[in-house]
Design a protein around this motif. Structure first.
Motif, mmCIF file in Angstrom:
data_model
loop_
_atom_site.group_PDB
_atom_site.id
_atom_site.type_symbol
_atom_site.label_atom_id
_atom_site.label_comp_id
_atom_site.label_asym_id
_atom_site.label_seq_id
_atom_site.Cartn_x
_atom_site.Cartn_y
_atom_site.Cartn_z
ATOM 1 N N GLN A 1 -12.058 -14.642 -36.626
ATOM 2 C CA GLN A 1 -12.717 -15.189 -37.310
ATOM 3 C C GLN A 1 -13.657 -14.089 -37.449
ATOM 4 O O GLN A 1 -13.925 -13.612 -38.755
ATOM 5 C CB GLN A 1 -13.412 -15.349 -35.800
ATOM 6 C CG GLN A 1 -15.005 -16.036 -36.096
ATOM 7 C CD GLN A 1 -15.418 -16.756 -35.049
ATOM 8 O OE1 GLN A 1 -15.924 -18.222 -35.456
ATOM 9 N NE2 GLN A 1 -15.560 -16.344 -34.179
ATOM 10 N N ILE B 1 -13.907 -16.884 -40.626
ATOM 11 C CA ILE B 1 -14.147 -18.132 -40.643
ATOM 12 C C ILE B 1 -14.111 -18.062 -39.635
ATOM 13 O O ILE B 1 -13.820 -17.472 -38.415
ATOM 14 C CB ILE B 1 -12.346 -18.561 -41.719
ATOM 15 C CG1 ILE B 1 -10.762 -17.902 -41.301
ATOM 16 C CG2 ILE B 1 -12.120 -18.230 -43.288
ATOM 17 C CD1 ILE B 1 -9.993 -18.080 -41.221
ATOM 18 N N CYS C 1 -16.674 -24.951 -42.510
ATOM 19 C CA CYS C 1 -15.384 -24.587 -42.264
ATOM 20 C C CYS C 1 -15.492 -24.956 -44.038
ATOM 21 O O CYS C 1 -13.305 -24.914 -43.663
ATOM 22 C CB CYS C 1 -14.909 -25.733 -41.499
ATOM 23 S SG CYS C 1 -15.141 -25.515 -39.413
ATOM 24 N N ARG D 1 -14.147 -23.683 -46.516
ATOM 25 C CA ARG D 1 -13.390 -21.969 -46.156
ATOM 26 C C ARG D 1 -12.375 -21.576 -45.715
ATOM 27 O O ARG D 1 -11.717 -21.304 -45.691
ATOM 28 C CB ARG D 1 -13.998 -20.561 -46.568
ATOM 29 C CG ARG D 1 -14.987 -20.015 -47.673
ATOM 30 C CD ARG D 1 -15.443 -18.605 -47.950
ATOM 31 N NE ARG D 1 -14.754 -17.796 -47.932
ATOM 32 C CZ ARG D 1 -14.338 -17.076 -46.683
ATOM 33 N NH1 ARG D 1 -14.386 -16.558 -45.703
ATOM 34 N NH2 ARG D 1 -13.202 -16.055 -46.656
ATOM 35 N N PHE E 1 -10.660 -22.794 -41.345
ATOM 36 C CA PHE E 1 -11.019 -22.178 -39.948
ATOM 37 C C PHE E 1 -9.683 -22.374 -38.919
ATOM 38 O O PHE E 1 -8.821 -22.105 -39.514
ATOM 39 C CB PHE E 1 -11.052 -23.716 -39.201
ATOM 40 C CG PHE E 1 -10.660 -25.035 -39.445
ATOM 41 C CD1 PHE E 1 -9.820 -25.025 -39.022
ATOM 42 C CD2 PHE E 1 -11.298 -25.583 -41.071
ATOM 43 C CE1 PHE E 1 -8.852 -26.560 -39.735
ATOM 44 C CE2 PHE E 1 -10.138 -26.747 -41.557
ATOM 45 C CZ PHE E 1 -9.135 -26.750 -41.070
#
Ligand code: AP5
Length: 215
Positions: free
Chosen positions: A21, A26, A77, A79, A81
């Motif tokens: 992340q 993301i 979200c 772009r 996840f």
């Protein structure tokens, strides 16, 4: 980029999803975390989910599917996840596939965390979590700066109810029965990529970054 982390309890999905992340900017979408938030908030969903979670079983598909589909509609979200702990049944995988197909946004990769199940009890019984949701540590493999204390808010760390050894065994059985069939499901769709999840945390991250770089 849309990625699924698939693997048994304690295989390191949450640990690596948090790292990815940060690296990819993301969000990690963990149905376990979303359900625990609902339990803490005392919502109707939380009350329904708690018994299933504490016993090591799965929360019913229709509840989790609704929760997940609503979460991935959020702007962060757009772009992509990292799904951590979802899907966990073929019915969940089919619901996700259908929802993403409607948007023309298929899953790019399913990372399968391969690990000898006998190694997982040690990881899970040693896990300690912040009661305020600030993260998790391990007494040996990833200790907090001050033993037993959250690095973020200073609260006393606790053990998850489902990290008792008898509950861990039930979770393993649940995984074998309900979730392992997804290896075949995604294998047939040619998106499955396996990693050695027994390696040290940094090495596991390196394997995932290599896979992601090749997408
Ligand atoms: P959830 O929170 O998703 O739990 P889980 O899948 O059982 O996964 P864990 O969080 O236990 O393990 P993990 O793979 O994330 O490992 P971690 O990185 O923490 O779900 C909880 C419950 O909610 C379920 O049982 C179910 O009831 C319900 N639920 C959730 N999603 C659902 C769904 N889709 N459908 C129905 N019900 C659902 O690592 C574990 C420990 O090992 C940590 O202490 C970590 O520090 C350590 N560690 C990690 N990597 C390494 C490494 N490489 N080397 C050494 N130690 C490591």
């Amino acid at each position: 980029m849309r990625v699924i982390f698939l693997g048994p309890p304690g295989s390191g999905k949450g640990t690596q999803a948090k790292r990815l992340q940060e690296a990819q900017e993301i969000p990690q979408v963990s149905t376990g975390d979303l359900l625990r938030q609902a339990v803490r908030a005392g919502t109707a969903l939380g009350k329904e989910a708690q018994g299933h979670m504490d016993s090591g079983g799965l929360v019913p598909d229709q509840l989790v599917i609704a929760l997940l589909l609503e979460r991935i509609e959020q702007p962060d979200c757009a772009r992509g996840f990292i799904l951590d702990g979802f899907p966990r049944t073929v019915a969940q995988a089919e619901a996700l596939e259908q929802a993403l197909a409607q948007k023309g946004m298929p899953v790019d990769a399913v990372v399968n965390f391969e690990i000898d199940l006998s190694k997982l009890v040690e990881r899970l019984v040693g896990r300690r979590v912040c009661p305020n949701g600030h993260g998790e540590w391990h007494v040996t493999f990833n200790p907090p700066a001050q033993p037993g204390t959250c690095d973020v808010c200073g609260a006393a760390l606790i053990q998850r109810e489902d990290d008792q050894e008898d509950r861990i065994r039930t979770r393993m059985e649940t995984y074998r029965r309900d979730t392992e069939p997804l290896i075949d499901y995604y294998g047939k769709r040619s998106v499955l990529r396996s990693i050695n999840a027994l390696a040290p945390m940094d090495e596991v991250m390196g394997q995932i970054e290599s896979l992601i770089g090749a997408i």
